[in-house]
Design an enzyme around this catalytic site. Structure first.
Site, mmCIF file in Angstrom:
data_model
loop_
_atom_site.group_PDB
_atom_site.id
_atom_site.type_symbol
_atom_site.label_atom_id
_atom_site.label_comp_id
_atom_site.label_asym_id
_atom_site.label_seq_id
_atom_site.Cartn_x
_atom_site.Cartn_y
_atom_site.Cartn_z
ATOM 1 N N GLU A 119 0.828 -1.216 0.000
ATOM 2 C CA GLU A 119 0.000 0.000 0.000
ATOM 3 C C GLU A 119 0.861 1.264 0.000
ATOM 4 O O GLU A 119 0.551 2.251 -0.666
ATOM 5 C CB GLU A 119 -0.948 0.012 1.213
ATOM 6 C CG GLU A 119 -2.019 -1.075 1.188
ATOM 7 C CD GLU A 119 -3.087 -0.861 0.116
ATOM 8 O OE1 GLU A 119 -3.055 0.161 -0.586
ATOM 9 O OE2 GLU A 119 -3.944 -1.763 -0.018
ATOM 10 N N ARG B 54 0.831 3.843 -3.242
ATOM 11 C CA ARG B 54 0.242 5.170 -2.990
ATOM 12 C C ARG B 54 1.330 6.227 -2.800
ATOM 13 O O ARG B 54 1.313 7.271 -3.457
ATOM 14 C CB ARG B 54 -0.661 5.132 -1.753
ATOM 15 C CG ARG B 54 -1.832 4.176 -1.934
ATOM 16 C CD ARG B 54 -2.791 4.213 -0.753
ATOM 17 N NE ARG B 54 -3.638 3.025 -0.764
ATOM 18 C CZ ARG B 54 -4.937 3.014 -0.490
ATOM 19 N NH1 ARG B 54 -5.563 4.109 -0.169
ATOM 20 N NH2 ARG B 54 -5.629 1.891 -0.506
ATOM 21 N N ASP C 228 -4.689 -9.560 -8.939
ATOM 22 C CA ASP C 228 -4.914 -8.593 -10.030
ATOM 23 C C ASP C 228 -3.690 -7.842 -10.565
ATOM 24 O O ASP C 228 -3.256 -8.012 -11.706
ATOM 25 C CB ASP C 228 -6.024 -7.592 -9.619
ATOM 26 C CG ASP C 228 -5.867 -6.998 -8.207
ATOM 27 O OD1 ASP C 228 -4.833 -7.244 -7.569
ATOM 28 O OD2 ASP C 228 -6.791 -6.288 -7.751
ATOM 29 N N GLU D 272 -11.637 1.070 -10.840
ATOM 30 C CA GLU D 272 -11.181 0.195 -11.926
ATOM 31 C C GLU D 272 -12.067 0.244 -13.172
ATOM 32 O O GLU D 272 -11.567 0.246 -14.306
ATOM 33 C CB GLU D 272 -11.063 -1.259 -11.431
ATOM 34 C CG GLU D 272 -9.861 -1.512 -10.532
ATOM 35 C CD GLU D 272 -10.024 -1.047 -9.091
ATOM 36 O OE1 GLU D 272 -11.122 -0.556 -8.723
ATOM 37 O OE2 GLU D 272 -9.062 -1.184 -8.311
ATOM 38 N N THR E 110 -0.491 1.075 -10.441
ATOM 39 C CA THR E 110 -1.823 0.540 -10.142
ATOM 40 C C THR E 110 -2.667 1.516 -9.317
ATOM 41 O O THR E 110 -3.869 1.314 -9.154
ATOM 42 C CB THR E 110 -1.725 -0.843 -9.457
ATOM 43 O OG1 THR E 110 -2.999 -1.486 -9.529
ATOM 44 C CG2 THR E 110 -1.265 -0.719 -8.009
HETATM 45 C C1 DMJ Z 1 -6.095 0.820 -5.314
HETATM 46 O O1 DMJ Z 1 -5.357 1.033 -4.169
HETATM 47 C C2 DMJ Z 1 -5.279 0.149 -6.390
HETATM 48 O O2 DMJ Z 1 -5.906 0.344 -7.627
HETATM 49 C C3 DMJ Z 1 -5.077 -1.326 -6.143
HETATM 50 O O3 DMJ Z 1 -4.414 -1.957 -7.209
HETATM 51 C C4 DMJ Z 1 -6.414 -1.996 -5.939
HETATM 52 N N1 DMJ Z 1 -7.250 -1.329 -4.980
HETATM 53 C C5 DMJ Z 1 -7.363 0.106 -4.973
HETATM 54 C C6 DMJ Z 1 -8.527 0.663 -5.744
HETATM 55 O O4 DMJ Z 1 -9.639 -0.090 -5.806
#
Ligand code: DMJ
Length: 482
Positions: A127, A131, A254, A374, A473
């Site tokens: 995380e 982020r 994912d 997403e 992501t």
């Molecule tokens: C985000 O922190 C990122 O996109 C992660 O890959 C998946 N979950 C959240 C958003 O849904």
């Protein structure tokens, strides 16, 4: 109202099919009906920007200096013993793209003066990487402010101990001050979603160690794929043994797949290219699924056991909705567009998407909506390739996709999103998309991703050159112009 709208949409699609008898891909280009007059792109971009500011002002008023706003109680939430400025760091590059220059400048100064990683507590490596490391690197590339890169390098150094396991797979948690690690059971997403950020840090600091460690983690997951080419959900980083063999494209796996492809492109890394090519073949063989649908076959991706390939569940959800974007980026626009229609069907069932459904029965299996991006992200990718197809004859574009279709899809989703998630003090997650009851949570990815992708769908093309960046992501764009 929702039902009426769904019926109207279905009726329109059905008549289009009857009238022109076209094949499945034409359905993708069929117009989405909307009771409201379609707004112009410029108006929509302005609305997204103003809703972003509504949420941002709520954060500033009630949670400034903390990680997240709690929009209903008008208070704040910190992930750890002290805040790490999740929301400001996640939001900064979106502000820059939106041209919110004063806000971006003062937020950047605040981050530089107040963010310190010299903290004696454990953080979750994945995380914090997607982020904070991703956000700092992207904002550094956009502004050239070396102080952001210094913060990123300091953070990268403090995260490095996670890789000191016998297998090279990362532990899940690390103490930012002492480097002590814990959490020896991880998943492919947490282990394999580090290379965009660590690799970019290597390129920018000329210190290969970050790239090498994160790439090894990705390779170690791939090397433990089953004989039929699938990975499971949980793996022990000390023994290298799978502890859960459920295979899917959903949460916990994912973005491992996402990073195989994106790192192949961003770093021109041929190992990643090979790993992606092998993986997508297995995904399409064992996880891809089709259901009858009312008017046409539908494409979904379900769950299977990683060793036998046997279908174990027919669940798909808000997190899986990233996959059309990845398919589109890989050049498979046919499957990308079909899967996007399935995601949109999931959204339309209640006028906003649930966390998960059973795609056989279309029953909701997890009703929450935590403001996830997403499905918007995938709409943006398909819109991009549709526009490209309309303008050029490049093979990676498609003349069969209609940009207007994706624009209308995005407009519909944006209106639903505002209607159900807007709160007095910002935006609120939903406890249930069925009842639309709001929850006291507004995660920072709302700013990094959800608003960014909505904005890019409507903003002038010059806002960001899609083909010159790779989004991590968490939707932080990085470019290979190191
Ligand atoms: C985000 O922190 C990122 O996109 C992660 O890959 C998946 N979950 C959240 C958003 O849904």
């Amino acid at each position: 109202m929702q039902t009426e709208r769904r019926v109207k949409t279905l009726r329109t699609r059905s008549s289009v099919l009857k009238l022109i008898g076209m094949v499945v891909i034409a359905v993708v280009a069929a117009p989405i009906t909307c009771s409201q007059q379609l707004a112009s792109k410029a108006q929509l971009a302005a609305q997204v920007r103003s809703e972003f500011l509504h949420a941002w002002h709520g954060y500033k008023q009630y949670a400034w200096g903390h990680d997240d706003l709690k929009p209903l109680s008008k208070s704040y939430h910190d992930w750890y013993a002290e805040p790490l400025l999740m929301t400001p760091v996640d939001a900064l590059d979106t502000m820059i793209l939106m041209g919110l220059n004063d806000e971006a400048r003062s937020t950047r100064e605040y981050i530089v003066k107040n963010l310190s990683f010299n903290k004696d507590f454990d953080v979750q490596n994945f995380e914090i990487t997607i982020r904070l490391l991703g956000g700092l690197l992207s904002s550094y590339q956009m502004t050239g402010d070396k102080r952001l890169l210094n913060l990123a390098e300091d953070l990268g150094n403090r995260l490095l101990p996670v890789f000191a396991s016998p297998t090279g797979l990362p532990y899940r948690y690390v103490n930012l001050k002492t480097g002590k690690v814990r959490g020896n059971v991880t998943n492919p997403a947490e282990a394999g979603t580090l290379l965009i950020e660590f690799g970019t840090l290597s390129k920018l600091t000329h210190r290969p160690i970050f790239y090498e460690k994160a790439k090894r983690a990705l390779v170690e997951i791939y090397n433990r794929r089953s004989p039929i080419g699938l990975v499971g959900t949980w793996i022990n980083v000390e023994t290298g043994k799978w502890t859960d063999t459920d295979s899917h494209i959903s949460g916990a796996i994912d973005s491992y797949y996402e990073y195989l492809l994106k790192c192949a492109i961003l770093f021109d890394d041929q190992d990643c290219r090979r790993m992606w090519t092998d993986s997508i073949a297995a995904i399409n063989q064992y996880l891809r699924d089709e259901t009858k649908g009312r008017m046409k076959p539908e494409l979904w991706y379900g769950h299977a056991d990683m060793n036998t390939g046997q279908r174990t569940a027919t669940n798909y959800g808000a997190l899986d909705a990233f996959f059309p974007a990845v398919l589109a980026l890989s050049g498979d626009l046919n499957r990308a567009s079909l899967l996007q229609e399935s995601s949109y069907k999931m959204w339309m069932k209640y006028g906003i998407e649930p966390e998960e459904i059973n795609y056989q029965s279309m029953e909701v299996t997890a009703p929450g909506y935590p403001l996830r991006p997403e499905i918007v992200e995938s709409t943006y990718y398909l819109y991009h390739y549709a526009v490209l197809g309309a303008r050029t004859s490049r093979p990676h574009a498609s003349k069969r996709l209609d940009p207007k279709h994706y624009q209308q899809m995005a407009e519909m989703m944006f209106r639903d999103f505002v209607k159900y998630c807007r709160a007095d003090a910002g935006y609120a997650a939903l406890k249930s998309v069925v009842t639309k009851e709001q929850a006291d949570s507004m995660q920072s990815f709302l700013f990094a991703e959800t608003f960014k992708y909505f904005y890019l769908l409507f903003a002038p093309p010059r806002t960001l050159d899609f083909d010159k960046v790779i989004f991590n992501t968490e939707a932080h764009p990085v470019s290979s112009t190191w």
